[in-house]
Scaffold this motif. Structure first.
Motif, PDB file in Angstrom:
ATOM      1  N   GLY A   1      43.834  46.561  42.979  1.00  0.00           N
ATOM      2  CA  GLY A   1      43.384  45.825  42.984  1.00  0.00           C
ATOM      3  C   GLY A   1      43.620  44.372  41.958  1.00  0.00           C
ATOM      4  O   GLY A   1      43.274  43.237  41.704  1.00  0.00           O
ATOM      5  N   MET A   2      45.174  44.949  41.433  1.00  0.00           N
ATOM      6  CA  MET A   2      45.481  43.554  40.678  1.00  0.00           C
ATOM      7  C   MET A   2      46.733  43.027  40.940  1.00  0.00           C
ATOM      8  O   MET A   2      47.608  43.319  41.470  1.00  0.00           O
ATOM      9  N   LYS A   3      46.432  41.793  40.905  1.00  0.00           N
ATOM     10  CA  LYS A   3      48.128  40.542  41.371  1.00  0.00           C
ATOM     11  C   LYS A   3      48.268  40.905  39.842  1.00  0.00           C
ATOM     12  O   LYS A   3      48.788  41.665  39.047  1.00  0.00           O
ATOM     13  N   LEU A   4      49.738  40.383  40.311  1.00  0.00           N
ATOM     14  CA  LEU A   4      50.955  40.229  39.904  1.00  0.00           C
ATOM     15  C   LEU A   4      51.221  38.563  40.048  1.00  0.00           C
ATOM     16  O   LEU A   4      51.717  38.171  40.246  1.00  0.00           O
ATOM     17  N   LEU A   5      52.144  38.621  38.015  1.00  0.00           N
ATOM     18  CA  LEU A   5      52.719  37.396  38.061  1.00  0.00           C
ATOM     19  C   LEU A   5      54.341  38.053  37.275  1.00  0.00           C
ATOM     20  O   LEU A   5      55.097  38.319  36.604  1.00  0.00           O
ATOM     21  N   VAL A   6      55.228  36.993  38.579  1.00  0.00           N
ATOM     22  CA  VAL A   6      56.206  37.011  38.524  1.00  0.00           C
ATOM     23  C   VAL A   6      56.869  35.963  37.262  1.00  0.00           C
ATOM     24  O   VAL A   6      56.852  35.153  37.436  1.00  0.00           O
ATOM     25  N   ASP A   7      57.737  36.714  36.086  1.00  0.00           N
ATOM     26  CA  ASP A   7      58.640  36.459  35.151  1.00  0.00           C
ATOM     27  C   ASP A   7      60.285  35.804  35.332  1.00  0.00           C
ATOM     28  O   ASP A   7      60.700  37.373  34.940  1.00  0.00           O
ATOM     29  N   PHE A   8      60.424  34.795  36.601  1.00  0.00           N
ATOM     30  CA  PHE A   8      61.332  34.918  36.296  1.00  0.00           C
ATOM     31  C   PHE A   8      62.280  33.841  35.139  1.00  0.00           C
ATOM     32  O   PHE A   8      61.931  32.733  34.842  1.00  0.00           O
ATOM     33  N   HIS A   9      63.391  34.990  34.724  1.00  0.00           N
ATOM     34  CA  HIS A   9      64.004  34.651  33.693  1.00  0.00           C
ATOM     35  C   HIS A   9      65.955  33.638  34.414  1.00  0.00           C
ATOM     36  O   HIS A   9      65.796  32.832  32.965  1.00  0.00           O
TER      37      HIS A   9
ATOM     38  N   MET B   1      51.119  34.484  40.729  1.00  0.00           N
ATOM     39  CA  MET B   1      51.956  33.288  39.933  1.00  0.00           C
ATOM     40  C   MET B   1      53.545  33.785  39.732  1.00  0.00           C
ATOM     41  O   MET B   1      53.455  34.461  39.334  1.00  0.00           O
ATOM     42  N   VAL B   2      54.039  32.464  40.041  1.00  0.00           N
ATOM     43  CA  VAL B   2      55.458  32.492  39.064  1.00  0.00           C
ATOM     44  C   VAL B   2      55.862  31.905  38.381  1.00  0.00           C
ATOM     45  O   VAL B   2      55.617  30.670  38.177  1.00  0.00           O
TER      46      VAL B   2
ATOM     47  N   GLU C   1      59.809  24.511  44.659  1.00  0.00           N
ATOM     48  CA  GLU C   1      60.210  23.720  46.397  1.00  0.00           C
ATOM     49  C   GLU C   1      59.995  25.362  46.556  1.00  0.00           C
ATOM     50  O   GLU C   1      59.652  25.336  47.381  1.00  0.00           O
ATOM     51  N   ALA C   2      60.572  26.459  46.126  1.00  0.00           N
ATOM     52  CA  ALA C   2      60.964  27.808  46.430  1.00  0.00           C
ATOM     53  C   ALA C   2      59.449  28.520  46.419  1.00  0.00           C
ATOM     54  O   ALA C   2      59.252  29.240  48.198  1.00  0.00           O
ATOM     55  N   VAL C   3      58.792  28.488  45.835  1.00  0.00           N
ATOM     56  CA  VAL C   3      57.512  28.759  46.227  1.00  0.00           C
ATOM     57  C   VAL C   3      56.456  27.940  46.836  1.00  0.00           C
ATOM     58  O   VAL C   3      56.171  28.826  47.557  1.00  0.00           O
ATOM     59  N   ASN C   4      56.437  26.150  46.923  1.00  0.00           N
ATOM     60  CA  ASN C   4      56.614  25.582  47.844  1.00  0.00           C
ATOM     61  C   ASN C   4      55.953  26.839  49.155  1.00  0.00           C
ATOM     62  O   ASN C   4      55.327  26.378  50.275  1.00  0.00           O
ATOM     63  N   THR C   5      58.293  26.404  49.783  1.00  0.00           N
ATOM     64  CA  THR C   5      57.924  26.943  50.945  1.00  0.00           C
ATOM     65  C   THR C   5      57.880  28.645  51.432  1.00  0.00           C
ATOM     66  O   THR C   5      57.017  28.789  52.055  1.00  0.00           O
ATOM     67  N   ILE C   6      57.297  29.353  50.457  1.00  0.00           N
ATOM     68  CA  ILE C   6      57.071  31.218  50.471  1.00  0.00           C
ATOM     69  C   ILE C   6      55.100  30.369  50.684  1.00  0.00           C
ATOM     70  O   ILE C   6      54.790  31.319  51.222  1.00  0.00           O
ATOM     71  N   ASN C   7      54.973  30.052  50.427  1.00  0.00           N
ATOM     72  CA  ASN C   7      53.520  29.740  50.752  1.00  0.00           C
ATOM     73  C   ASN C   7      53.130  29.348  51.824  1.00  0.00           C
ATOM     74  O   ASN C   7      52.365  29.674  52.632  1.00  0.00           O
ATOM     75  N   ASN C   8      54.262  28.234  51.811  1.00  0.00           N
ATOM     76  CA  ASN C   8      53.542  27.811  53.635  1.00  0.00           C
ATOM     77  C   ASN C   8      53.945  28.135  54.388  1.00  0.00           C
ATOM     78  O   ASN C   8      53.472  28.561  56.200  1.00  0.00           O
ATOM     79  N   GLU C   9      55.264  29.306  54.083  1.00  0.00           N
ATOM     80  CA  GLU C   9      55.963  30.050  55.925  1.00  0.00           C
ATOM     81  C   GLU C   9      54.889  31.408  55.499  1.00  0.00           C
ATOM     82  O   GLU C   9      54.457  31.532  56.184  1.00  0.00           O
TER      83      GLU C   9
ATOM     84  N   GLU D   1      42.943  29.434  47.101  1.00  0.00           N
ATOM     85  CA  GLU D   1      42.713  30.432  46.229  1.00  0.00           C
ATOM     86  C   GLU D   1      44.126  31.226  46.245  1.00  0.00           C
ATOM     87  O   GLU D   1      44.372  31.996  45.550  1.00  0.00           O
ATOM     88  N   LYS D   2      44.623  31.639  47.709  1.00  0.00           N
ATOM     89  CA  LYS D   2      45.601  32.783  47.945  1.00  0.00           C
ATOM     90  C   LYS D   2      46.946  32.026  47.537  1.00  0.00           C
ATOM     91  O   LYS D   2      47.854  32.867  47.925  1.00  0.00           O
ATOM     92  N   ALA D   3      47.185  30.775  47.192  1.00  0.00           N
ATOM     93  CA  ALA D   3      48.596  29.959  46.828  1.00  0.00           C
ATOM     94  C   ALA D   3      48.914  30.954  45.812  1.00  0.00           C
ATOM     95  O   ALA D   3      48.375  30.841  44.747  1.00  0.00           O
ATOM     96  N   ILE D   4      50.762  30.610  45.769  1.00  0.00           N
ATOM     97  CA  ILE D   4      50.364  31.641  44.460  1.00  0.00           C
ATOM     98  C   ILE D   4      51.223  30.417  44.284  1.00  0.00           C
ATOM     99  O   ILE D   4      51.990  28.924  44.160  1.00  0.00           O
ATOM    100  N   LEU D   5      50.464  30.355  42.666  1.00  0.00           N
ATOM    101  CA  LEU D   5      50.858  28.917  41.244  1.00  0.00           C
ATOM    102  C   LEU D   5      52.212  28.917  40.854  1.00  0.00           C
ATOM    103  O   LEU D   5      52.728  30.077  41.105  1.00  0.00           O
TER     104      LEU D   5
END
Length: 441
Positions: free
Chosen positions: A126-134, A183-184, A220-228, A234-238
């Motif tokens: 039941g945990m969410k994931l924060l993806v930390d892109f380096h 979140m990303v 913008e990539a995250v926005n595209t993913i959210n849209n697709e 509350e479900k949108a990736i931050l």
């Protein structure tokens, strides 16, 4: 990041200039009440009680076991859930493997495949994931932000496009694997530099020389993913930007991000009480950013030592009081617990300020399971902060190895863990349960 440093990566004059700017902002907005950093206030039901356990798979593959405080062996994710953790952070490197030997650079060898495995295990609890892109093949922090090997000769425009593509492709893989991505991070401790662009490489620190454009492409990539994927509300990736030095330069970077028009949601900072200063100052900085720039805020990384003892053959980044710019808390298990609670409550105090209720998201403890490492195993499994082949990556950009290694290393963070040297949970791990119990009804 791996072998952490006190941030001496910018000339003293630049740091002083940033401090003056940040200080001016704080003075102008001194009406912000920082008492919330000391009160049990502002903890929302969704308040992030997170940890970064990016190295966990490497440790498990090396045979390390972990235990509840009572000595019962358990799965790390179950132990964390039982302690009140609700969010997992995982770093992602593009290709953390040596071209010739195919050995990993270390630090958990965290590529997107490992992120998927960690994310699936988190989702099952039941945990969410924060993806930390380096946006690098190995550690990226204020001292180093090397471009991935594949991007080495890219132009600024090509790097920005590559940030979009890598972000989009990685998130697609995570979501298709069923991971609950909440979140990303578009970069890790960027501080005006990312993927071989900006201040460390051209002396321009204000995001104008490619960094801001690349950050925008990541958003913008995250926005595209959210849209697709139909992720909204509350479900949108931050989308988070991550900086350090919250009590000096962070406010300045919030201004620079605004000037660049970067479409992000969360202003994230690293806040290590022994390097960065008091929680009252942290609360003030976060309140200022939240109110001035209308951004959610959080602490992406924090920790505190429970001992000065070293558990392996690799020296620790903080091994004595002389390594700590601030020592407001006792170096003990109790002191560790107190320090981390104070950091989380500083973030929560943002929710007590008029106009920013709900903007204080919470925080993440950095690598609470990175205990002492058997160096003989670290090169094979990636449990140490760097392996003997990691220096080959740095040699693509330098004529000598400075930041990484030419021999297998252990943990430089074991005295910051929330587990002892045998893998048994310390009482300080229960700070997440304590924070959870403070949630508003």
């Amino acid at each position: 990041m791996g072998k952490k440093r006190k941030w001496k990566w910018v000339a003293t004059s630049m740091t002083l200039a940033f401090s003056m700017i940040a200080g001016a902002v704080i003075f102008l907005q001194a009406g912000c009440d920082v008492k919330g950093a000391k009160k049990n206030e502002g903890i929302t039901k969704s308040f992030i009680r997170g940890v970064d356990i990016s190295s966990i798979i490497a440790f498990e593959e090396a045979g390390q076991k972990f235990y509840y405080a009572n000595g019962t062996q358990g799965d790390m994710f179950d132990i964390l859930k039982d302690a009140g953790v609700n969010y997992i952070r995982v770093r992602v490197w593009n290709n953390p493997y040596d071209t010739q030997s195919k050995l990993g650079y270390g630090g958990g060898n965290n590529d997107i495949a490992k992120a998927i495995t960690i994310g699936q295990r988190a989702k099952a609890r039941g945990m969410k994931l924060l993806v930390d892109f380096h946006y690098s093949d190995f550690w990226a922090d204020p001292a180093k932000q090397y471009a991935p090997k594949a991007w080495k000769d890219y132009t600024l425009e090509q790097k920005a496009d590559a940030v979009y593509d890598f972000t989009y492709d990685s998130l697609s893989k995570l979501l298709l694997a069923g991971v609950d991505v909440g979140m990303v991070q578009i970069g890790n401790e960027t501080m005006g530099t990312m993927a071989g662009m900006g201040g460390l490489y051209d002396g321009i620190w204000n995001l104008t020389s490619g960094v801001g454009a690349a950050m925008q492409k990541g958003c913008e990539a995250v926005n595209t993913i959210n849209n697709e994927y139909g992720l909204s509300g509350e479900k949108a990736i931050l989308k988070a930007l991550h900086f350090t030095d919250p009590n000096t330069t962070a406010t300045w970077y919030a201004e620079q991000a605004a000037l660049q028009g970067i479409d992000y949601d969360v202003f994230a900072v690293s806040a290590y009480p022994f390097w960065h200063g008091s929680v009252d100052e942290l609360a003030t900085s976060l309140k200022n950013v939240a109110k001035t720039y209308n951004k959610k805020v959080m602490v992406a990384e924090t920790s505190y030592p429970y001992t000065f003892a070293n558990a392996d053959s690799t020296g620790n980044n903080v091994s004595s009081l002389s390594d700590m710019a601030y020592s407001d808390y006792e170096v003990s298990v109790a002191g560790q617990k107190e320090a981390i609670e104070a950091v989380f409550m500083a973030v929560a105090s943002v929710n007590t300020q008029s106009g920013t209720n709900g903007y204080g998201l919470g925080g993440f403890y950095w690598e609470p399971a990175w205990i002492g490492v058997d160096t003989a195993k670290s090169g094979r499994y990636g449990t140490g902060f760097a392996s003997k082949v990691s220096g080959n990556y740095e040699l693509l950009f330098h004529d000598k190895v400075i930041e990484y290694a030419t021999e297998d290393k252990g943990s430089s963070w074991d005295n910051m863990a929330m587990f002892n040297s045998t893998g048994k949970a310390l009482d300080s791990l229960q700070v997440f349960r304590k924070i959870k119990d403070k949630a508003a009804n």
